[in-house]
Motif scaffolding. Structure first.
Motif, short mmCIF file in Angstrom:
data_model
loop_
_atom_site.label_atom_id
_atom_site.label_comp_id
_atom_site.label_asym_id
_atom_site.label_seq_id
_atom_site.Cartn_x
_atom_site.Cartn_y
_atom_site.Cartn_z
N VAL A 44 6.57 -18.30 55.50
CA VAL A 44 7.51 -19.05 54.83
C VAL A 44 8.14 -18.53 56.53
O VAL A 44 8.37 -17.12 56.39
CB VAL A 44 7.89 -18.25 53.36
N SER A 45 9.01 -19.23 56.71
CA SER A 45 9.64 -18.68 58.20
C SER A 45 11.32 -18.20 57.62
O SER A 45 11.87 -18.87 57.08
CB SER A 45 9.80 -19.67 58.87
N ILE A 46 12.02 -16.72 58.08
CA ILE A 46 13.31 -17.27 57.80
C ILE A 46 13.85 -16.74 59.54
O ILE A 46 13.76 -15.86 59.77
CB ILE A 46 13.36 -15.50 56.54
N THR A 47 15.27 -16.71 59.35
CA THR A 47 15.98 -16.86 60.31
C THR A 47 17.49 -16.28 59.82
O THR A 47 17.85 -16.49 58.75
CB THR A 47 16.06 -17.57 60.67
N LEU A 48 17.67 -15.02 60.63
CA LEU A 48 18.95 -14.32 60.06
C LEU A 48 20.37 -15.22 61.13
O LEU A 48 20.00 -14.96 62.55
CB LEU A 48 18.72 -13.05 60.06
N TYR A 49 21.25 -14.77 60.77
CA TYR A 49 22.82 -15.10 61.48
C TYR A 49 23.36 -14.96 61.48
O TYR A 49 24.42 -15.04 60.08
CB TYR A 49 22.66 -17.02 61.55
N ASN A 50 24.16 -14.49 61.77
CA ASN A 50 25.91 -13.31 61.66
C ASN A 50 26.38 -14.76 62.41
O ASN A 50 26.89 -14.46 63.55
CB ASN A 50 25.84 -12.16 62.02
N GLN A 51 27.00 -15.00 61.30
CA GLN A 51 27.81 -16.92 61.72
C GLN A 51 27.06 -17.13 62.80
O GLN A 51 26.30 -18.05 61.73
CB GLN A 51 29.80 -15.83 62.22
N GLU A 52 27.39 -17.18 64.16
CA GLU A 52 26.77 -18.16 65.26
C GLU A 52 24.99 -17.47 65.73
O GLU A 52 25.00 -17.87 66.60
CB GLU A 52 27.70 -18.65 66.21
N GLU A 53 25.68 -16.25 65.73
CA GLU A 53 24.14 -15.79 66.71
C GLU A 53 22.79 -15.51 65.77
O GLU A 53 23.43 -14.32 64.15
CB GLU A 53 25.02 -13.72 66.69
N GLU A 54 22.27 -16.25 66.24
CA GLU A 54 21.36 -15.11 65.62
C GLU A 54 20.26 -13.94 65.80
O GLU A 54 20.37 -13.34 67.12
CB GLU A 54 19.34 -16.44 65.99
N ILE A 55 20.51 -12.89 64.90
CA ILE A 55 19.70 -12.25 64.56
C ILE A 55 18.14 -12.00 64.14
O ILE A 55 18.15 -10.63 65.50
CB ILE A 55 20.39 -11.35 63.00
N PRO A 120 9.82 -20.59 48.02
CA PRO A 120 9.88 -21.29 49.25
C PRO A 120 8.00 -22.05 48.81
O PRO A 120 6.91 -21.41 48.81
CB PRO A 120 10.21 -20.35 50.38
N GLU A 121 8.32 -23.07 49.12
CA GLU A 121 6.54 -23.84 49.96
C GLU A 121 6.34 -23.34 50.86
O GLU A 121 6.52 -23.00 51.27
CB GLU A 121 7.07 -25.49 49.59
N ASN A 122 5.32 -23.90 50.96
CA ASN A 122 4.09 -23.34 52.09
C ASN A 122 5.11 -24.29 53.64
O ASN A 122 5.26 -25.81 53.33
CB ASN A 122 2.65 -22.88 52.35
N GLY A 123 5.05 -23.52 54.47
CA GLY A 123 5.93 -24.39 55.95
C GLY A 123 7.48 -24.18 55.39
O GLY A 123 8.36 -25.22 56.35
N ASP A 124 8.10 -23.72 54.64
CA ASP A 124 9.24 -24.10 54.86
C ASP A 124 10.15 -23.24 55.37
O ASP A 124 9.76 -21.80 55.76
CB ASP A 124 10.51 -23.19 53.19
N ASP A 125 11.38 -23.31 56.14
CA ASP A 125 12.27 -22.93 56.83
C ASP A 125 13.24 -22.18 56.31
O ASP A 125 13.64 -23.46 55.93
CB ASP A 125 12.42 -23.83 58.51
N VAL A 126 13.57 -21.27 55.95
CA VAL A 126 15.37 -20.37 55.53
C VAL A 126 15.41 -19.74 56.09
O VAL A 126 14.95 -18.76 57.15
CB VAL A 126 14.62 -19.24 54.10
N VAL A 127 17.05 -20.28 56.37
CA VAL A 127 18.03 -19.35 56.86
C VAL A 127 18.96 -19.41 56.43
O VAL A 127 20.20 -19.74 55.34
CB VAL A 127 18.56 -21.11 57.81
N TRP A 128 19.60 -17.89 56.73
CA TRP A 128 20.07 -16.85 55.96
C TRP A 128 21.10 -16.88 57.08
O TRP A 128 21.34 -16.39 58.28
CB TRP A 128 19.73 -15.85 55.86
N LEU A 129 22.35 -17.89 56.59
CA LEU A 129 23.86 -17.20 57.45
C LEU A 129 25.09 -16.72 56.26
O LEU A 129 25.54 -16.84 55.10
CB LEU A 129 24.52 -18.85 57.51
N LEU A 130 25.91 -15.76 57.40
CA LEU A 130 26.67 -14.76 56.74
C LEU A 130 27.90 -15.53 58.20
O LEU A 130 27.88 -15.40 58.77
CB LEU A 130 26.34 -13.33 57.71
N LYS A 131 28.75 -16.17 56.92
CA LYS A 131 29.32 -17.00 57.65
C LYS A 131 30.80 -17.11 56.76
O LYS A 131 30.96 -16.42 55.95
CB LYS A 131 29.50 -18.77 57.48
N THR A 132 31.64 -17.59 57.38
CA THR A 132 33.07 -17.26 56.80
C THR A 132 33.79 -18.65 55.97
O THR A 132 32.97 -20.31 56.52
CB THR A 132 34.41 -16.88 58.64
N PHE A 133 34.05 -18.43 54.80
CA PHE A 133 34.83 -19.93 53.79
C PHE A 133 36.14 -19.89 53.77
O PHE A 133 36.62 -18.58 53.52
CB PHE A 133 33.73 -19.13 52.42
#
Length: 133
Positions: A44-55, A120-133
Motif C-alpha cells: 500500500v502506498s501512502i502520501t501525505l499533503y499539508n494543503q498543496e505541499e507534499e509531506i 486497502p487492497e494490494n496496490g492501493d494508493d492512499v492520499v491523506w490531505l490536510l485541507k480547508t473546508f
C-alpha cells in the motif's frame, strides 16, 4: 605447445567471463518473480499533503487484513480522537479555527468508511490531505 596453451588460456578466460556475466546478470535482474509478495501480504502506498505541499510518500508491505488505521499507527505519529477521527499526523494538526481537517482518499476516490474499517487492497494508493473546508 605454446600455441595450444594460448588457445586453452583464451578458452578458460572466455568461460570465466561468460559465467561471471551470467552471475552478475542474475543477481542484478529485477525479475518480478523475485519481487512477488507472499500471498498473505499486500503493498500500500501512502502520501501525505499539508494543503498543496507534499509531506511524504511511502510504500508499506502489510498483511492482507490490515486496516488503514493500523498501517498509519504503525508507521506515523498519530493523534486520534476517542471517536476515531485523525487529529494529527506526524505533528501536522487539524484546526477547527482555521477549518483545516484531515481527509483521505484511495485511488483518487473519497472513501466513505472510517480508517478503522477501511482495508486497502494490494496496490492501493492512499492520499491523506490536510485541507480547508
Amino acid at each position: 605447445m605454446q600455441k595450444k596453451q594460448k588457445i586453452l588460456i583464451t578458452i578458460v578466460v572466455g568461460v570465466i567471463l561468460v559465467a561471471a556475466g551470467l552471475w552478475i546478470n542474475g543477481t542484478l535482474s529485477n525479475d518480478s518473480a523475485d519481487l512477488a509478495l507472499p500471498p498473505d501480504m499486500k503493498e500500500v502506498s501512502i502520501t501525505l499533503y499539508n494543503q498543496e505541499e507534499e509531506i511524504s510518500t511511502d510504500s508499506f508491505e502489510v498483511m492482507n487484513d490490515t486496516t488503514l488505521m493500523e498501517i498509519m499507527k504503525d508507521n506515523y505519529e498519530m493523534d486520534v480522537s476517542d471517536e476515531g477521527f485523525v487529529l494529527a499526523i506526524d505533528g501536522y494538526e487539524q484546526s477547527k479555527d482555521d477549518g483545516l481537517y484531515w481527509v483521505f482518499e484511495a485511488n483518487e476516490e473519497m472513501v466513505e468508511v472510517s480508517t478503522e474499517d477501511f482495508v486497502p487492497e494490494n496496490g492501493d494508493d492512499v492520499v491523506w490531505l490536510l485541507k480547508t473546508f
